[in-house]
Scaffold this motif. Structure first.
Motif, short mmCIF file in Angstrom:
data_model
loop_
_atom_site.label_atom_id
_atom_site.label_comp_id
_atom_site.label_asym_id
_atom_site.label_seq_id
_atom_site.Cartn_x
_atom_site.Cartn_y
_atom_site.Cartn_z
N UNK A 203 0.83 -1.21 0.00
CA UNK A 203 0.00 0.00 0.00
C UNK A 203 0.87 1.26 0.00
N UNK A 204 1.91 1.26 0.84
CA UNK A 204 2.80 2.42 0.90
C UNK A 204 3.45 2.65 -0.45
N UNK A 205 3.95 1.58 -1.06
CA UNK A 205 4.60 1.72 -2.37
C UNK A 205 3.62 2.18 -3.44
N UNK A 206 2.33 1.74 -3.32
CA UNK A 206 1.31 2.17 -4.28
C UNK A 206 1.12 3.69 -4.20
N UNK A 207 1.03 4.21 -2.95
CA UNK A 207 0.89 5.64 -2.76
C UNK A 207 2.14 6.37 -3.27
N UNK A 208 3.31 5.80 -3.02
CA UNK A 208 4.56 6.42 -3.47
C UNK A 208 4.62 6.46 -4.99
N UNK A 209 4.20 5.37 -5.64
CA UNK A 209 4.23 5.34 -7.10
C UNK A 209 3.29 6.40 -7.68
N UNK A 210 2.08 6.51 -7.07
CA UNK A 210 1.13 7.53 -7.54
C UNK A 210 1.68 8.92 -7.32
N UNK A 211 2.36 9.15 -6.19
CA UNK A 211 2.94 10.45 -5.90
C UNK A 211 4.04 10.77 -6.90
N UNK A 224 -5.65 15.25 -10.22
CA UNK A 224 -4.57 14.37 -9.75
C UNK A 224 -4.38 14.53 -8.24
N UNK A 225 -4.43 15.78 -7.76
CA UNK A 225 -4.27 16.02 -6.32
C UNK A 225 -5.39 15.36 -5.54
N UNK A 226 -6.62 15.46 -6.07
CA UNK A 226 -7.74 14.83 -5.39
C UNK A 226 -7.61 13.31 -5.40
N UNK A 227 -7.11 12.79 -6.52
CA UNK A 227 -6.91 11.34 -6.63
C UNK A 227 -5.88 10.85 -5.60
N UNK A 228 -4.81 11.66 -5.39
CA UNK A 228 -3.80 11.28 -4.39
C UNK A 228 -4.39 11.29 -2.99
N UNK A 230 -7.51 10.78 -2.16
CA UNK A 230 -8.39 9.62 -2.01
C UNK A 230 -7.59 8.33 -1.84
N UNK A 231 -6.47 8.21 -2.59
CA UNK A 231 -5.63 7.00 -2.47
C UNK A 231 -5.00 6.91 -1.08
N UNK A 232 -4.55 8.05 -0.56
CA UNK A 232 -3.97 8.07 0.79
C UNK A 232 -5.01 7.66 1.82
N UNK A 233 -6.25 8.15 1.62
CA UNK A 233 -7.31 7.79 2.56
C UNK A 233 -7.66 6.31 2.44
N UNK A 234 -7.71 5.85 1.18
CA UNK A 234 -8.05 4.43 0.96
C UNK A 234 -7.01 3.51 1.58
N UNK A 235 -5.76 3.83 1.41
CA UNK A 235 -4.67 2.98 1.94
C UNK A 235 -4.39 3.22 3.42
#
Length: 429
Positions: A203-211, A224-228, A230-235
């Motif tokens: 999960x951490x690496x997924x957030x890092x890759x998206x960032x 893109x900022x909103x997507x990040x 949401x991903x941080x909240x999801x993970x």
């Protein structure tokens, strides 16, 4: 048979010491058919022959001689370990009771007056040679017996060590399943934690890759900022930030538990370690409890009341076996649920360790036999009957003792008394 006896007698060597040649001639000719005869005309020459080869079996010694009289000669003979065991018969013209008393007090075995009957002289010589032969035989037998006792003692020590090791291995065999369970528990949650950490890392690496992908956009779009976000909240990155250190700490604690159990087993297994050293009995008790925890924890509550006790000179691994035997016996005496009390204290220049339980107790008729080898009240296949016997031998080796009290239906109390410094160790140093 008589010829064999005479042959044996002829092998004996008699030293004649006299400054009168006529006496040497008469005695020598008379004794020559029976013994090998050496002659000396002075005390100094007598000492040389007595220390030479062949060593005389008996000495006929005159008292009145020039330069060195017979009393001085016997004094030097008895003072020399090489000649001190040679029997000496004084043959002298001095007939005073005081002179005879003096000669016997210096170590002579007999005192004859000149002139003496040669048959009496021969009888006295035979008697003293037989006595010397008997003394030599006893000396050889004593030496043999001392060697045999030492050999048997060494054999007994070896058997004791083998018995100690066998009982220890049997005890470890009985505890193996429990120890495996104790080790499997922490290993199980460490394994579970590692699997959880693996998912967290994904999960951490997924957030890092998206960032990292978002950083390539220039400028960064609102979508893109909103997507990040949401991903941080999801993970659940905020949750992971707190949970990951806890999982790591819990895993380290579990591995530490495994390490402690293995170290305790290594310490406990040193049956062949015979180096006396300062030992901490509280540490030994805790180490033993750690090993047998699975044997106790489901139906026994252990209460510890440790007093202020000094370290003692001991064989720590062997005392640990004593503690283990007593603790397991206490656990087996508790049929459902109960309490085990461990207390320590110091008194009379020694220390004591007491292990008591509120189990079923010991039948009074069995109390005198508790420490007999192979005696057990447990069912067939449930005990070797060696635990208490081995424990008592270990405690006695330390110069201590074990006291037992018990009442049926109320429990038992075993108190181990140990000196701070065993007497044997003190004597050896």
């Amino acid at each position: 048979m008589e010829s064999d006896k005479q042959s044996t007698e002829r092998q004996a060597t008699i030293l004649l010491v006299d400054d009168e040649s006529i006496n040497l001639s008469v005695f020598g000719q008379f004794l020559a058919p029976y013994y090998q005869v050496l002659v000396a005309t002075s005390g100094q020459r007598a000492l040389q022959l007595a220390r030479g080869t062949p060593k005389p079996d008996l000495i006929l010694l005159d008292v009145m001689m020039p330069d060195m009289d017979g009393y001085e000669v016997i004094g030097q003979l008895k003072a020399d370990p090489k000649t001190g065991d040679i029997p000496v018969i004084f043959v002298t013209a001095l007939t005073s009771d005081l002179e005879e008393e003096r000669g016997l007090s210096l170590g002579a075995v007999d005192y004859l007056y000149k002139p003496c009957h040669l048959s009496i002289l021969l009888a006295r010589i035979k008697t003293q040679l037989e006595l010397k032969h008997a003394r030599d035989w006893l000396k050889d037998q004593n030496a043999y017996l001392e060697t045999e006792v030492q050999r048997r003692h060494q054999e007994n020590e070896a058997v004791h060590l083998q018995l100690l090791q066998s009982e220890k291995l049997a005890a470890i065999g009985q505890l193996a399943a429990g120890i495996a369970h104790e080790i499997n528990n922490p290993i199980g949650f460490v394994n579970s934690n590692l699997n959880t950490l693996s998912g967290y890392l994904r999960d951490v690496f997924c957030v890092m890759d998206a960032s990292n992908a978002a950083l390539d956009e220039n400028p960064l779009s609102a979508e893109t900022l909103q997507s990040l976000r949401e991903l941080k909240h999801t993970k659940q990155l905020d949750y992971l930030r707190n949970d990951i250190p806890e999982l790591i700490a819990e895993s380290m604690e579990g591995l530490s538990r495994v390490r402690d159990i293995i170290q305790d087993l290594k310490d406990f297994a040193h049956a062949d370690k015979n180096d006396w050293e300062l030992g901490d009995l509280h540490k030994g008790l805790d180490s033993t409890l750690n090993i047998i925890n699975n044997e106790l924890k489901y139906h026994c509550t252990v209460h510890k009341q440790y007093g202020e006790i000094p370290q003692i000179y001991c064989l720590p691994s062997q005392l640990n076996q004593v503690f283990m035997n007593l603790l397991i016996n206490a656990a087996h005496a508790i049929e459902t649920k109960g309490d085990i009390q461990i207390s320590t204290g110091c008194a009379d220049r020694g220390v004591w360790v007491e292990i008591s339980d509120n189990g079923k107790g010991i039948d009074p008729e069995n109390l005198p036999r508790l420490f007999e080898p192979f005696f057990t009240t447990k069912p067939v296949g449930k005990g070797t009957g060696l635990g208490l016997s081995v424990s008592q031998n270990i405690v006695r080796k330390h110069g201590g003792r074990i006291e037992v009290t018990s009442q049926l239906g109320q429990g038992s109390r075993f108190r181990v008394w140990l000196p701070i410094r065993p007497p044997e160790l003190g004597a050896a140093e």
